[in-house]
Design an enzyme around this catalytic site. Structure first.
Site, PDB file in Angstrom:
ATOM      1  CG  ASP A   3       1.409 -11.065   1.274  1.00 63.64           C
ATOM      2  OD1 ASP A   3       1.675 -10.838   2.477  1.00 63.64           O
ATOM      3  OD2 ASP A   3       0.945 -10.189   0.519  1.00 63.64           O
ATOM      4  CB  SER A   4      -2.498 -10.847   3.563  1.00 65.73           C
ATOM      5  OG  SER A   4      -1.842  -9.661   3.152  1.00 65.73           O
ATOM      6  CB  CYS A  67       3.090 -12.207   4.880  1.00 65.63           C
ATOM      7  SG  CYS A  67       1.943 -11.324   5.947  1.00 65.63           S
ATOM      8  CD  GLU A 144      -3.938  -6.730  -1.767  1.00 66.53           C
ATOM      9  OE1 GLU A 144      -4.738  -7.138  -2.635  1.00 66.53           O
ATOM     10  OE2 GLU A 144      -2.928  -7.375  -1.433  1.00 66.53           O
ATOM     11  CB  CYS A 176       4.154  -4.135   5.261  1.00 68.85           C
ATOM     12  SG  CYS A 176       2.676  -4.742   4.405  1.00 68.85           S
ATOM     13  CG  HIS A 178       0.811  -5.278   0.602  1.00 68.78           C
ATOM     14  ND1 HIS A 178       0.816  -6.405   1.389  1.00 68.78           N
ATOM     15  CD2 HIS A 178      -0.276  -5.396  -0.208  1.00 68.78           C
ATOM     16  CE1 HIS A 178      -0.228  -7.157   1.075  1.00 68.78           C
ATOM     17  NE2 HIS A 178      -0.909  -6.570   0.112  1.00 68.78           N
TER      18      HIS A 178
HETATM   19  N1  DGL Z   1       1.976  -8.052   3.266  1.00 67.24           N
HETATM   20  C1  DGL Z   1       1.722  -8.262   4.648  1.00 67.24           C
HETATM   21  C2  DGL Z   1       2.887  -7.990   5.543  1.00 67.24           C
HETATM   22  O1  DGL Z   1       4.003  -8.048   5.087  1.00 67.24           O
HETATM   23  C3  DGL Z   1       0.402  -8.025   5.254  1.00 67.24           C
HETATM   24  C4  DGL Z   1      -0.473  -6.922   4.832  1.00 67.24           C
HETATM   25  C5  DGL Z   1      -1.817  -7.121   5.458  1.00 67.24           C
HETATM   26  O2  DGL Z   1      -2.525  -8.022   4.995  1.00 67.24           O
HETATM   27  O3  DGL Z   1      -2.158  -6.420   6.419  1.00 67.24           O
HETATM   28  O4  DGL Z   1       2.733  -7.777   6.714  1.00 67.24           O
END
Ligand code: DGL
Length: 264
Positions: A3-4, A67, A144, A176, A178
């Site tokens: 993931d990011s 992600c 984050e 997302c 997150h």
């Molecule tokens: N967690 C990521 C997603 O599901 C990306 C969040 C990001 O880095 O912008 O898209």
């Protein structure tokens, strides 16, 4: 898994519960976060670097792209280059949303990259579902920066999600990885009549099935190892990882420099 940043830990948490005997190596590419604001080409480039690292240095047998943004743009390239099963989160999210919704009116919150890719919208429209989609880049930063349990964020989240209230949707996709960390605040903002769908759990069911079909399940009876890397600072990543997964759930968390790793 990749993931990011910390978002994919929501998928890892489901995986640890559903497939505890497997070994997990997770890379959070915090140095390049947020993926949602980057070009698809850049995201393909970052994730190929991570995929090669995981394959070459850790001999992974499958990759979960935990992600949505990377799933939206990088799956074909990862599959073509890595030659192992590569599982994204979007198809699983679409299936979970369709089975949750009674009225085929579905909301989507995701990064700008995922919304612009139209992957969720097109796949849901193909099943006759109407989609109300909105990008929520600030939510990624709240998570984050470890502000996801912070009730002070409730009014911002409520204001951002106001277009969904009274819109007729009965299901909202947390598109997302997150966002499940913010689920209580998101639920309070949209009301209890809207069901939140987290594609992560459904993704792990798909991983389970993929491993079965390919005969790749571990035969080990004991709990596997869990090794986490971040390309950014270790301390904030560790705080969130331990909060979210539990103090004892992870064996190691290290910094990863992918340029150095590529030269190893
Ligand atoms: N967690 C990521 C997603 O599901 C990306 C969040 C990001 O880095 O912008 O898209």
């Amino acid at each position: 898994m990749l993931d990011s940043g910390v978002g994919g830990l929501t998928v890892l948490k489901s995986a640890l519960a559903q497939l505890p005997a497997e070994n997990y190596v997770y890379v959070g590419d915090t140095a390049h976060m947020p993926y949602g604001e980057k070009s698809p080409e850049a995201v393909v480039d970052y994730t190929l670097g991570i995929g090669h690292y995981l394959l070459d240095q850790h001999q992974i047998k499958a990759l979960v792209v935990a992600c949505n943004t990377a799933s939206a743009c990088a799956l074909p390239a990862l599959r073509a280059e890595l030659g192992i099963p590569v599982i994204g989160v979007i198809d699983a999210g679409v299936r979970a949303a369709l089975s949750s919704s009674q009225n085929q009116q579905i909301g989507l919150i995701a990064t700008a990259g995922t919304v612009q890719s139209k992957q969720y919208q097109d796949k849901l429209a193909a099943e006759q579902a109407a989609v109300l989609a909105q990008a929520e880049p600030d939510f990624v930063q709240l998570v984050e920066h470890n502000q996801y349990q912070d009730a002070e964020q409730q009014s911002k989240i409520r204001a951002d999600l106001a277009p969904f209230v009274g819109s007729g949707i009965d299901t909202l996709i947390l598109g997302c990885t997150h966002f499940p960390l913010l689920a209580p605040l998101i639920q309070a903002a949209v009301g209890n009549q809207v069901r939140l769908v987290d594609p992560g759990a459904a993704t792990v069911a798909e991983l389970d099935q993929t491993l079965s079909v390919a005969g790749l399940h571990t035969q080990a009876q004991k709990t596997g190892f869990r090794r986490l890397y971040t390309t950014g600072p270790v301390a904030p990543f560790t705080t969130i990882a331990k909060q979210w997964l539990g103090q004892q759930a992870v064996d190691r968390i290290d910094h990863l420099d992918l340029t150095e790793a590529a030269g190893e």
